[in-house]
Write an enzyme that holds these catalytic residues in place. Sequence first.
Site, mmCIF file in Angstrom:
data_model
loop_
_atom_site.group_PDB
_atom_site.id
_atom_site.type_symbol
_atom_site.label_atom_id
_atom_site.label_comp_id
_atom_site.label_asym_id
_atom_site.label_seq_id
_atom_site.Cartn_x
_atom_site.Cartn_y
_atom_site.Cartn_z
ATOM 1 C CG ASN A 1 -1.947 -1.156 1.121
ATOM 2 O OD1 ASN A 1 -2.039 -1.820 0.082
ATOM 3 N ND2 ASN A 1 -2.671 -1.400 2.191
ATOM 4 C CB THR B 1 -18.500 39.102 -28.386
ATOM 5 O OG1 THR B 1 -19.304 40.032 -29.110
ATOM 6 C CG2 THR B 1 -17.284 39.823 -27.810
ATOM 7 C CG HIS B 2 -22.468 37.077 -28.541
ATOM 8 N ND1 HIS B 2 -23.150 36.544 -27.473
ATOM 9 C CD2 HIS B 2 -22.064 38.315 -28.149
ATOM 10 C CE1 HIS B 2 -23.183 37.424 -26.484
ATOM 11 N NE2 HIS B 2 -22.512 38.507 -26.866
ATOM 12 C CB SER C 1 -11.797 13.355 -48.701
ATOM 13 O OG SER C 1 -12.825 12.529 -49.202
ATOM 14 C CE LYS D 1 -13.563 18.172 -47.058
ATOM 15 N NZ LYS D 1 -14.606 17.281 -46.574
ATOM 16 C CG ASN E 1 -10.889 16.712 -44.440
ATOM 17 O OD1 ASN E 1 -11.513 17.649 -44.963
ATOM 18 N ND2 ASN E 1 -11.075 15.454 -44.781
ATOM 19 C CD GLU F 1 -12.185 17.482 -38.307
ATOM 20 O OE1 GLU F 1 -13.007 16.552 -38.229
ATOM 21 O OE2 GLU F 1 -11.734 17.902 -39.388
ATOM 22 C CD GLN G 1 -5.137 -3.434 -9.138
ATOM 23 O OE1 GLN G 1 -4.387 -3.870 -8.285
ATOM 24 N NE2 GLN G 1 -5.874 -4.233 -9.893
#
Length: 486
Positions: free
Chosen positions: A116, A161-162, A283, A289, A291, A296, A328
């Site tokens: 322990n 903002t937003h 892709s 493409k 990516n 991600e 454990q």
Amino acid sequence: MTSQAGTAKAWGGRFTEAPDRRLEAFNASVAFDVRMIREDIRGSIAHARMLGQQGIISPDEARQLEAGLWQVLAEADAGDFALTIADEDVHTGVERRLREIVGGVAGKLHTARSRNDQAGTDLRLWTKGALVALMQGVLDLADALAEVAAANAELVMPGYTHLQRAQPVLLAHHLLAYVEMLSRDFDRLRDAYRRTDVMPLGAGALAGVTYPIDREMTRADLGFDRVSANSLDAVSDRDYVLDTLYACAVIAMHCSRLAEEVILWSSAEFRFLELADAFTTGSSIMPQKKNADIAELARGKTGRVYGNLVAMLTTAKGLPLSYNKDLQEDKEPLFDSVDTILATLGVLPPMMRTARWRGDRMAEAAIADFSLATDAADLLARNGVPFREAHEITGRLVRDCIAQGKTFADLTVEEWAAIHPVFARERPALTAIESLRARDVPGGTAPNRVAEQLVAARERLAGARAEAAALDEARSAVMRAVPQQS
Ligand code: ARG
């Protein structure tokens, strides 16, 4: 009469039946706690030295144990020594191999110790190493962002903002916001390190041990800052695991926010940046493409890192003192979060360093959609118009411009004058740079303020880098501490 136990388990004496195979597989932690084998062996070396010095075992026995343990370590480093399910955990596995090397004296190693306090000591040593690696990873990303900020000090972009265009800011200002987050992440890791830096060894199973041990000697040998003050707490505390998991969760959250912006910015809708080919994927069906898979994944992996924190919080909840086997379950979530964050911090810096910024696109977007309206209202307010009124006047102006399909830049001097007498004398900022320069307050986006911020951030990062390097060096010194000649 001694009855024969079915196996050579460390706890076999009391048992007459061999453990069921299914129990063995379910019970064993060796498949994952083998990652702490170096810490385990190093902890045992410190323990053996202390037992010898205190006369709990003879100096010669201590030397045999230490020599044998160094050999086990060399074998483990060379990959020559494999643990099996029958070993149960790394602690018993190391002792089993030690017995094969030094014989019966190996049985003295576990004097004045329990698995322990041993498991706690190993995991704290491991976690200290992980925290230093995480600190360095966080600094790698912060350095990369500071570098990109410095190399693109002139670039203007829309501040949002937003997710609506709000006011122009410098790209450097935006990137330095992440440097601030990462600096706090460093602090959190450093703080977790402080609480991890406590040695449980000497707590025994839960109540302390009956031998005249010298905890101070083992503490110094293993490079811990202090020894645990309460043996029950020492064997059951996993707060430091939670601290580390929480620090990882916040890092994941910060990386995920950055990743999300990279994903947005590299889309055709924004086109603020183009990721290097080496850090994008294609892709299998759409030939055009490109990516942002790295970004991600950085965003996606946040889920498991949060999950690990919740898993450990839940495991620890409701456990009576002191040690319970539930504990454990501390290792796999911890290892997974540390691995995940280190991997993420390994790919994001080069991805950010190699991205190409589209200054033209950002500059165009920075002043579109009336992003300079606040500057117009501020001009009125500076000339005595109450800000609320200035806001109202400028709001109406924006509304009229939208109705007529105009921008501020299209308005004539006469049109400005008609809006308010102040505008007859002076027109508001019509370029991003004027707008930026006006925000000349500490922490603002004015170019001189951002330059100041960059200098301060770099100083702070350099200090943090030196701190992490010192911790790393202290740890390496402990891990390679040469056999003692006594
Ligand atoms: N493998 C165990 C763990 O990780 C080590 C401690 C075992 N202690 C015990 N009393 N069974 O927690």
